[in-house]
Scaffold this motif. Structure first.
Motif, PDB file in Angstrom:
ATOM      1  N   PHE A  32       0.875  -1.219   0.224  1.00 48.68           N
ATOM      2  CA  PHE A  32       0.047  -0.020  -0.124  1.00 48.68           C
ATOM      3  C   PHE A  32       1.011   1.399   0.043  1.00 48.68           C
ATOM      4  O   PHE A  32       0.518   2.261  -0.533  1.00 48.68           O
ATOM      5  N   ILE A  33       2.019   1.394   0.942  1.00 46.55           N
ATOM      6  CA  ILE A  33       2.876   2.421   0.920  1.00 46.55           C
ATOM      7  C   ILE A  33       3.171   2.606  -0.540  1.00 46.55           C
ATOM      8  O   ILE A  33       3.683   3.902  -1.047  1.00 46.55           O
ATOM      9  N   ASN A  34       3.727   1.414  -1.249  1.00 50.31           N
ATOM     10  CA  ASN A  34       4.369   1.632  -2.605  1.00 50.31           C
ATOM     11  C   ASN A  34       3.418   2.709  -3.425  1.00 50.31           C
ATOM     12  O   ASN A  34       3.776   3.494  -4.266  1.00 50.31           O
ATOM     13  N   ILE A  35       2.146   2.080  -3.564  1.00 47.59           N
ATOM     14  CA  ILE A  35       1.103   2.978  -4.325  1.00 47.59           C
ATOM     15  C   ILE A  35       1.036   4.199  -3.713  1.00 47.59           C
ATOM     16  O   ILE A  35       0.995   5.269  -4.697  1.00 47.59           O
ATOM     17  N   LYS A  41       4.074  11.455  -4.878  1.00 48.48           N
ATOM     18  CA  LYS A  41       5.134  11.987  -5.780  1.00 48.48           C
ATOM     19  C   LYS A  41       4.317  12.589  -7.170  1.00 48.48           C
ATOM     20  O   LYS A  41       4.898  13.536  -7.339  1.00 48.48           O
ATOM     21  N   ARG A  42       3.686  11.730  -7.408  1.00 45.40           N
ATOM     22  CA  ARG A  42       2.958  12.170  -8.920  1.00 45.40           C
ATOM     23  C   ARG A  42       2.033  13.494  -8.659  1.00 45.40           C
ATOM     24  O   ARG A  42       1.980  14.344  -9.625  1.00 45.40           O
ATOM     25  N   LEU A  43       1.471  13.495  -7.492  1.00 40.10           N
ATOM     26  CA  LEU A  43       0.701  14.849  -7.244  1.00 40.10           C
ATOM     27  C   LEU A  43       1.541  16.052  -7.195  1.00 40.10           C
ATOM     28  O   LEU A  43       1.482  16.805  -7.710  1.00 40.10           O
ATOM     29  N   ILE A  44       2.703  15.948  -6.417  1.00 37.18           N
ATOM     30  CA  ILE A  44       3.598  16.837  -6.127  1.00 37.18           C
ATOM     31  C   ILE A  44       4.267  17.522  -7.495  1.00 37.18           C
ATOM     32  O   ILE A  44       4.323  18.611  -7.944  1.00 37.18           O
ATOM     33  N   GLU A  71      11.101   5.805  -0.181  1.00 37.51           N
ATOM     34  CA  GLU A  71      11.105   4.831  -1.215  1.00 37.51           C
ATOM     35  C   GLU A  71      12.007   3.537  -1.043  1.00 37.51           C
ATOM     36  O   GLU A  71      11.983   2.641  -0.901  1.00 37.51           O
ATOM     37  N   GLN A  72      13.303   4.199  -1.086  1.00 40.26           N
ATOM     38  CA  GLN A  72      14.620   3.471  -0.885  1.00 40.26           C
ATOM     39  C   GLN A  72      14.466   2.920   0.571  1.00 40.26           C
ATOM     40  O   GLN A  72      14.996   1.625   0.537  1.00 40.26           O
ATOM     41  N   ALA A  73      14.490   3.463   1.414  1.00 45.52           N
ATOM     42  CA  ALA A  73      14.208   2.700   2.957  1.00 45.52           C
ATOM     43  C   ALA A  73      13.167   1.579   2.687  1.00 45.52           C
ATOM     44  O   ALA A  73      13.436   0.493   3.387  1.00 45.52           O
ATOM     45  N   LYS A  74      12.085   1.967   2.296  1.00 45.53           N
ATOM     46  CA  LYS A  74      10.996   0.792   2.085  1.00 45.53           C
ATOM     47  C   LYS A  74      11.540  -0.276   1.311  1.00 45.53           C
ATOM     48  O   LYS A  74      11.267  -1.521   1.906  1.00 45.53           O
ATOM     49  N   ASN A  75      12.131  -0.278   0.361  1.00 44.10           N
ATOM     50  CA  ASN A  75      12.716  -1.380  -0.279  1.00 44.10           C
ATOM     51  C   ASN A  75      13.731  -2.203   0.143  1.00 44.10           C
ATOM     52  O   ASN A  75      13.792  -3.301   0.461  1.00 44.10           O
ATOM     53  N   ASN A  76      14.593  -1.467   1.179  1.00 40.96           N
ATOM     54  CA  ASN A  76      15.548  -2.250   1.912  1.00 40.96           C
ATOM     55  C   ASN A  76      15.032  -2.979   2.919  1.00 40.96           C
ATOM     56  O   ASN A  76      15.379  -3.902   3.182  1.00 40.96           O
ATOM     57  N   ILE A  77      13.917  -2.356   3.525  1.00 35.66           N
ATOM     58  CA  ILE A  77      13.107  -3.282   4.750  1.00 35.66           C
ATOM     59  C   ILE A  77      12.442  -4.238   3.897  1.00 35.66           C
ATOM     60  O   ILE A  77      12.407  -5.374   4.667  1.00 35.66           O
TER      61      ILE A  77
END
Length: 137
Positions: A32-35, A41-44, A71-77
């Motif tokens: 969900f966080i990925n979405i 980011k798209r909004l900004i 996003e990078q931290a999420k991928n690492n986790i």
């Protein structure tokens, strides 16, 4: 409006099935966080705001940089979660006490890291939402 909730661990008696279930919850949360990250980011980047606001572009770029870092931290986790999941599956049928204890210690470290990530991520979202809300009003 930052949250100051701290991580606490309560039960040391967790079964491997419970750990695997919690991993599935974490994985769903991060999906969900990925979405959500992609949408924010798209909004900004869509830049639907008035260009007359001082330092608007710089502020938005800083938010995008923070989102990229999250996003990078999420991928690492997620890599750690997947590795831990695979390790649990390998030892699922093991009854050795030392292996179970190691799983719990590793679980608690991972759980705390996930907890802290989610707290910081929610605080970032609050800052972004409050900033954007101020632009809209």
């Amino acid at each position: 409006m930052e949250s100051n909730i701290i991580y606490k661990s309560f039960s040391k008696d967790k079964t491997i099935e419970e750990l695997l279930y919690n991993i599935s919850l974490w994985t769903a949360e991060y999906a969900f966080i990925n979405i959500e990250l992609a949408f924010i980011k798209r909004l900004i980047k869509a830049y639907p705001f008035s260009a007359t606001i001082p330092n608007l572009y710089e502020r938005l770029q800083l938010f995008i940089l923070e989102l990229n870092n999250f996003e990078q931290a999420k991928n690492n986790i997620l890599v750690k979660i997947n590795d831990y999941n695979n390790e649990l599956i390998e030892h699922k049928d093991s009854t050795a006490l030392d292996i179970s204890h190691l799983h719990i210690v590793e679980y608690e470290k991972l759980e705390e890291e996930i907890f802290m990530y989610l707290q910081h991520y929610k605080n970032l979202k609050i800052r972004i939402f409050e900033y954007i809300n101020g632009l809209i009003n």
